[in-house]
Design a protein around this motif. Structure first.
Motif, PDB file in Angstrom:
ATOM      1  N   ASP A 244     -20.261 110.039 105.991  1.00 52.18           N
ATOM      2  CA  ASP A 244     -19.674 108.978 105.154  1.00 52.18           C
ATOM      3  C   ASP A 244     -20.647 108.415 104.132  1.00 52.18           C
ATOM      4  OD1 ASP A 244     -17.257 109.190 106.498  1.00 52.18           O
ATOM      5  OD2 ASP A 244     -17.955 107.869 108.101  1.00 52.18           O
ATOM      6  N   LYS A 245     -21.884 108.901 104.165  1.00 50.22           N
ATOM      7  CA  LYS A 245     -22.896 108.401 103.225  1.00 50.22           C
ATOM      8  C   LYS A 245     -22.619 108.954 101.825  1.00 50.22           C
ATOM      9  CE  LYS A 245     -27.856 108.454 102.365  1.00 50.22           C
ATOM     10  NZ  LYS A 245     -29.190 108.792 102.865  1.00 50.22           N
ATOM     11  N   THR A 246     -22.883 108.161 100.783  1.00 52.09           N
ATOM     12  CA  THR A 246     -22.708 108.641  99.409  1.00 52.09           C
ATOM     13  C   THR A 246     -23.755 109.715  99.102  1.00 52.09           C
ATOM     14  OG1 THR A 246     -21.835 106.510  98.682  1.00 52.09           O
ATOM     15  CG2 THR A 246     -22.657 107.985  96.961  1.00 52.09           C
ATOM     16  N   ALA A 247     -23.272 110.876  98.715  1.00 50.68           N
ATOM     17  CA  ALA A 247     -24.169 111.968  98.307  1.00 50.68           C
ATOM     18  C   ALA A 247     -24.408 111.862  96.800  1.00 50.68           C
ATOM     19  CB  ALA A 247     -23.547 113.312  98.650  1.00 50.68           C
ATOM     20  N   ILE A 248     -23.309 111.829  96.034  1.00 51.80           N
ATOM     21  CA  ILE A 248     -23.404 111.717  94.577  1.00 51.80           C
ATOM     22  C   ILE A 248     -22.700 110.435  94.139  1.00 51.80           C
ATOM     23  CG2 ILE A 248     -22.654 112.734  92.385  1.00 51.80           C
ATOM     24  CD1 ILE A 248     -23.062 115.498  93.741  1.00 51.80           C
ATOM     25  N   LEU A 249     -23.446 109.627  93.390  1.00 51.79           N
ATOM     26  CA  LEU A 249     -22.894 108.383  92.868  1.00 51.79           C
ATOM     27  C   LEU A 249     -22.756 108.583  91.364  1.00 51.79           C
ATOM     28  CD1 LEU A 249     -24.377 104.845  93.724  1.00 51.79           C
ATOM     29  CD2 LEU A 249     -22.812 105.360  91.863  1.00 51.79           C
ATOM     30  N   PHE A 250     -21.517 108.698  90.914  1.00 51.31           N
ATOM     31  CA  PHE A 250     -21.278 108.991  89.492  1.00 51.31           C
ATOM     32  C   PHE A 250     -21.086 107.701  88.712  1.00 51.31           C
ATOM     33  CE2 PHE A 250     -17.958 109.863  86.151  1.00 51.31           C
ATOM     34  CZ  PHE A 250     -18.840 110.428  85.239  1.00 51.31           C
ATOM     35  N   GLU A 251     -21.943 107.505  87.729  1.00 56.05           N
ATOM     36  CA  GLU A 251     -21.863 106.334  86.840  1.00 56.05           C
ATOM     37  C   GLU A 251     -21.381 106.821  85.474  1.00 56.05           C
ATOM     38  OE1 GLU A 251     -21.752 102.766  85.299  1.00 56.05           O
ATOM     39  OE2 GLU A 251     -22.420 102.924  87.386  1.00 56.05           O
ATOM     40  N   PRO A 252     -20.130 106.463  85.086  1.00 54.27           N
ATOM     41  CA  PRO A 252     -19.575 107.003  83.835  1.00 54.27           C
ATOM     42  C   PRO A 252     -20.229 106.436  82.583  1.00 54.27           C
ATOM     43  CG  PRO A 252     -17.872 106.053  85.271  1.00 54.27           C
ATOM     44  CD  PRO A 252     -19.190 105.604  85.799  1.00 54.27           C
ATOM     45  N   ASN A 253     -19.935 107.077  81.461  1.00 56.85           N
ATOM     46  CA  ASN A 253     -20.448 106.658  80.161  1.00 56.85           C
ATOM     47  C   ASN A 253     -20.004 105.227  79.829  1.00 56.85           C
ATOM     48  OD1 ASN A 253     -21.466 107.260  77.316  1.00 56.85           O
ATOM     49  ND2 ASN A 253     -19.318 106.865  76.876  1.00 56.85           N
ATOM     50  N   ASN A 254     -18.736 104.935  80.105  1.00 55.51           N
ATOM     51  CA  ASN A 254     -18.175 103.613  79.803  1.00 55.51           C
ATOM     52  C   ASN A 254     -18.403 102.688  80.997  1.00 55.51           C
ATOM     53  OD1 ASN A 254     -16.618 101.360  79.328  1.00 55.51           O
ATOM     54  ND2 ASN A 254     -14.765 102.493  78.756  1.00 55.51           N
TER      55      ASN A 254
ATOM     56  N   PRO B  36     -20.330 118.507  80.764  1.00 51.54           N
ATOM     57  CA  PRO B  36     -21.124 117.279  80.624  1.00 51.54           C
ATOM     58  C   PRO B  36     -21.529 116.715  81.984  1.00 51.54           C
ATOM     59  CG  PRO B  36     -18.801 116.834  80.193  1.00 51.54           C
ATOM     60  CD  PRO B  36     -18.919 118.319  80.368  1.00 51.54           C
ATOM     61  N   MET B  37     -22.240 115.592  81.968  1.00 55.35           N
ATOM     62  CA  MET B  37     -22.744 115.001  83.214  1.00 55.35           C
ATOM     63  C   MET B  37     -21.638 114.250  83.962  1.00 55.35           C
ATOM     64  SD  MET B  37     -25.841 115.488  84.308  1.00 55.35           S
ATOM     65  CE  MET B  37     -26.495 114.015  85.068  1.00 55.35           C
ATOM     66  N   ILE B  38     -20.722 115.023  84.530  1.00 56.43           N
ATOM     67  CA  ILE B  38     -19.636 114.482  85.354  1.00 56.43           C
ATOM     68  C   ILE B  38     -19.727 115.194  86.711  1.00 56.43           C
ATOM     69  CG2 ILE B  38     -18.128 113.870  83.414  1.00 56.43           C
ATOM     70  CD1 ILE B  38     -16.685 116.537  83.741  1.00 56.43           C
ATOM     71  N   PRO B  39     -19.081 114.667  87.762  1.00 53.06           N
ATOM     72  CA  PRO B  39     -19.244 115.274  89.093  1.00 53.06           C
ATOM     73  C   PRO B  39     -18.991 116.774  89.131  1.00 53.06           C
ATOM     74  CG  PRO B  39     -18.141 113.165  89.306  1.00 53.06           C
ATOM     75  CD  PRO B  39     -18.266 113.423  87.820  1.00 53.06           C
ATOM     76  N   GLU B  40     -18.050 117.255  88.308  1.00 51.12           N
ATOM     77  CA  GLU B  40     -17.727 118.696  88.320  1.00 51.12           C
ATOM     78  C   GLU B  40     -18.925 119.568  87.989  1.00 51.12           C
ATOM     79  OE1 GLU B  40     -13.859 116.625  88.104  1.00 51.12           O
ATOM     80  OE2 GLU B  40     -15.789 116.349  87.093  1.00 51.12           O
ATOM     81  N   LEU B  41     -19.902 119.015  87.267  1.00 45.96           N
ATOM     82  CA  LEU B  41     -21.096 119.796  86.942  1.00 45.96           C
ATOM     83  C   LEU B  41     -21.887 120.088  88.213  1.00 45.96           C
ATOM     84  CD1 LEU B  41     -23.215 121.118  85.154  1.00 45.96           C
ATOM     85  CD2 LEU B  41     -23.940 118.861  84.372  1.00 45.96           C
TER      86      LEU B  41
END
Length: 635
Positions: free
Chosen positions: A78-88, A128-133
């Motif tokens: 349950d720990k966050t592996a990837i924390l995605f911070e968007p451009n906006n 781009p730098m989004i989770p899918e990358l």
């Protein structure tokens, strides 16, 4: 085992000595105690720099994604592996847990398999730098496909070159990307590139900016509907230790980019080990590297190194100045970032805004500050240390390369005393040597010369894709039985290393290695241009910027020079990408050359740096008279 996490200086020296005296035993212990293996190795290390050939953990079998994801599921699901911070900043951040990452990587891996991708196939990722990358990188590794990530700021020509060089079958991209207040149409860049890439059969497209784009029937597929129907389960492909994991292209001083090949086991062990120590990572830390996964820093220290250690790794889509120059500090405050790893270019740009902006934010969570991409200058180092770190968060000024795979020289925070502008001591297992131009090693302290490495380390690149001779010529032919880094360095009175810059025709601009030859080739395509030469000159934000000396075929053809400058920079943007644009373009009557016709870039560099007091003897040049003209017209 204590030597997986070094906590004080005496321990560093003990562990370092062991790693150098008994490298096989040392790396065997690290590998055995901290990773999952399907089968253990028959031999830890076999190497010969003359061929050159290196193999680590020979005979072992594994899958790197089981080490990045599967083994954490029971303890850190349950720990966050990837924390995605968007451009906006108004768009909410996305927390992807290890359990969620497991499902998403499997789904993506199953989509790739359904498209006919199998072990050993090359997949190009232009996202781009989004989770899918990050997820697409891991999905490739899951099924044994070799990923080749191309930074989503490169032009269609640069993208096509990289796709064709390693014969990619499939490309993953997005409809577009957000960058500050701009959107970039990535899909049309891909379409343009694929006109000259007959090997690509399939394009998978991620929806990010929801723009109207053209989808080519029979080739282009929206990714999301395929993921929706894919299974979230899947076995990881069993890989051999020396199977290629990825290809990553880096600028060469001549000709086309070099596809550096990194293999599986050694790369995993070294990036995980360096991450743990170089950042003094502890279980509940929140780690943020601001790089793009399109570069090696992102591969090693956003994806593989952190995830192998069960860390929380932030992925940031935006830029440091949007919506304002407080964005980095806002993210640090919001997510209580503990380790922050960025480039000197970003630090200098932020320092220029003054310290008042930083002081509006609570940065008390920060424990470690890192710098990467180029040597950090003293002024930026002090600002970073005093204003951002409040003199309590040590700065790790890390030196390493695409070719090395992981950090090679850097202080270990709270262990190694730091010194501004110095990368300090070699990392565990790294054996540097400073050589003079005669090929002799300069022993002892207070010496300066060419930086080489005299013993293999686990994450070193094994070859250049499809061109082992170029690998040998570039890295192993300058000094006998040594890996030559292409950098100059000095060692001070206590044995600390300082990187003094490139010794070949590669210029580091904003942390990006730019070979001068491909840029000159692009300029020379302009119909009005006879020849050109590019040098670097100091720049207060970028570290170095590019200065172009351009000789026109017909100086008096009446074209407006400002328009010509725009056209030349547009050509560079089209061929390479906007990162390679010239800051200054000077039109010249001729370029200083030796009698054999070689352009004397050393003289041009001094003129660009406004240091013309000692140009050396110019009388032996083929055309010494042009030097005065160039100085008189310098920008």
């Amino acid at each position: 085992m204590s030597n997986y996490h070094i906590k004080h200086l005496e321990e560093y020296y003990q562990v370092y000595r062991k790693s150098v005296r008994e490298p096989d035993n040392f790396w065997e212990e690290v590998a055995e105690e901290h990773f999952l293996w399907r089968k253990k190795w028959d031999k830890v290390l076999e190497w010969d720099f003359k061929i050159p050939e290196v193999s680590w953990f020979q005979g072992a079998q594994l899958n790197i994604t089981e080490n990045c994801i599967d083994r954490h599921l029971t303890t850190r699901g349950d720990k966050t592996a990837i924390l995605f911070e968007p451009n906006n900043p108004d768009e909410p951040a996305e927390h992807i847990s290890y359990r969620e990452l497991y499902k998403r990587v499997n789904k993506f891996a199953n989509v790739l398999k359904a498209q006919g991708i199998k072990k050993g196939d090359r997949v190009c990722i232009y996202v781009p730098m989004i989770p899918e990358l990050a997820i697409s990188v891991l999905a490739c590794a899951r099924i044994g496909a070799i990923h080749s990530v191309v930074f989503a700021g490169f032009s269609s020509t640069a993208l096509a070159t990289r796709i064709n060089d390693c014969d990619c079958k499939l490309i993953i991209t997005a409809d577009g990307s957000f960058r500050g207040d701009k959107t970039i149409d990535l899909k049309s860049i891909v379409d343009e590139a694929l006109v000259s890439c007959p090997g690509v059969k399939t394009v998978l497209v991620v929806k990010r900016i929801h723009s109207e784009i053209t989808m080519k029937a029979g080739r282009d597929l929206w990714l999301q509907p395929l993921l929706d129907t894919a299974s979230a389960e899947g076995k990881a492909e069993v890989m051999d230790a020396e199977d290629p994991l990825f290809i990553l292209y880096t600028s060469g001083s001549t000709g086309k980019p070099k596809g550096m090949v990194h293999t599986t086991a050694g790369y995993m062990v070294y990036t995980a080990y360096t991450f743990k120590n170089a950042f003094q990572y502890k279980e509940n830390d929140v780690y943020w590297c601001t790089a793009d996964i399109g570069w090696i820093t992102g591969h090693s220290y956003i994806v593989y190194g952190p995830l192998c250690n069960g860390a929380t790794s932030i992925m940031f889509e935006g830029v440091p100045h949007y919506p304002d120059f407080g964005r980095f500090w806002d993210i640090v405050q919001k997510h209580k970032v503990t380790q922050f790893y960025t480039a000197p270019t970003a630090i200098r740009a932020l320092a220029k805004q003054g310290s008042e902006l930083v002081e509006q934010y609570d940065l008390s969570s920060l424990k470690v500050l890192g710098s990467v991409g180029e040597p950090i200058n003293e002024e930026a180092w002090h600002w970073y240390n005093d204003v951002v770190g409040k003199k309590k968060s040590p700065i790790i000024d890390s030196w390493w390369q695409t070719e090395t795979g992981g950090i090679m020289i850097a202080p270990i925070p709270y262990v190694t005393p730091t010194k501004p502008t110095y990368a300090t001591l070699p990392f565990i297992g790294v054996q540097p040597a400073i050589m003079n131009e005669l090929g002799e090693e300069l022993k002892g302290n207070q010496v300066e010369g060419r930086l080489c490495i005299k013993f293999p380390w686990p994450s070193m690149a094994r070859t250049i894709w499809n061109n082992h001779q170029r690998y040998k010529d570039t890295y192993f032919s300058s000094f006998e039985n040594m890996y030559f880094t292409g950098d100059g360095a000095l060692r001070d009175e206590v044995g600390y290393y300082r990187i003094t810059g490139r010794v070949d025709d590669v210029i580091i601009v904003s942390g990006h290695n730019l070979g001068t030859a491909p840029i000159e080739d692009a300029i020379n395509e302009h119909p009005a241009v006879a020849e050109s030469a590019i040098v670097g000159f100091p720049h207060d934000i970028k570290g170095f910027a590019l200065y172009g000396y351009v000789t026109l075929k017909d100086a008096g053809e009446g074209r407006i020079h400002d328009n010509l400058r725009k056209e030349i920079n547009q050509l560079i943007t089209d061929r390479i990408g906007p990162i390679a644009k010239l800051d200054k373009i000077q039109f010249t009557q001729g370029l200083p050359k030796t009698r054999s016709g070689k352009i004397m870039r050393r003289i041009l560099r001094k003129i660009a740096e406004k240091d013309t007091s000692n140009l050396g003897d110019t009388s032996t040049l083929l055309n010494p008279e042009c030097v005065k003209d160039i100085i008189d017209q310098a920008i």
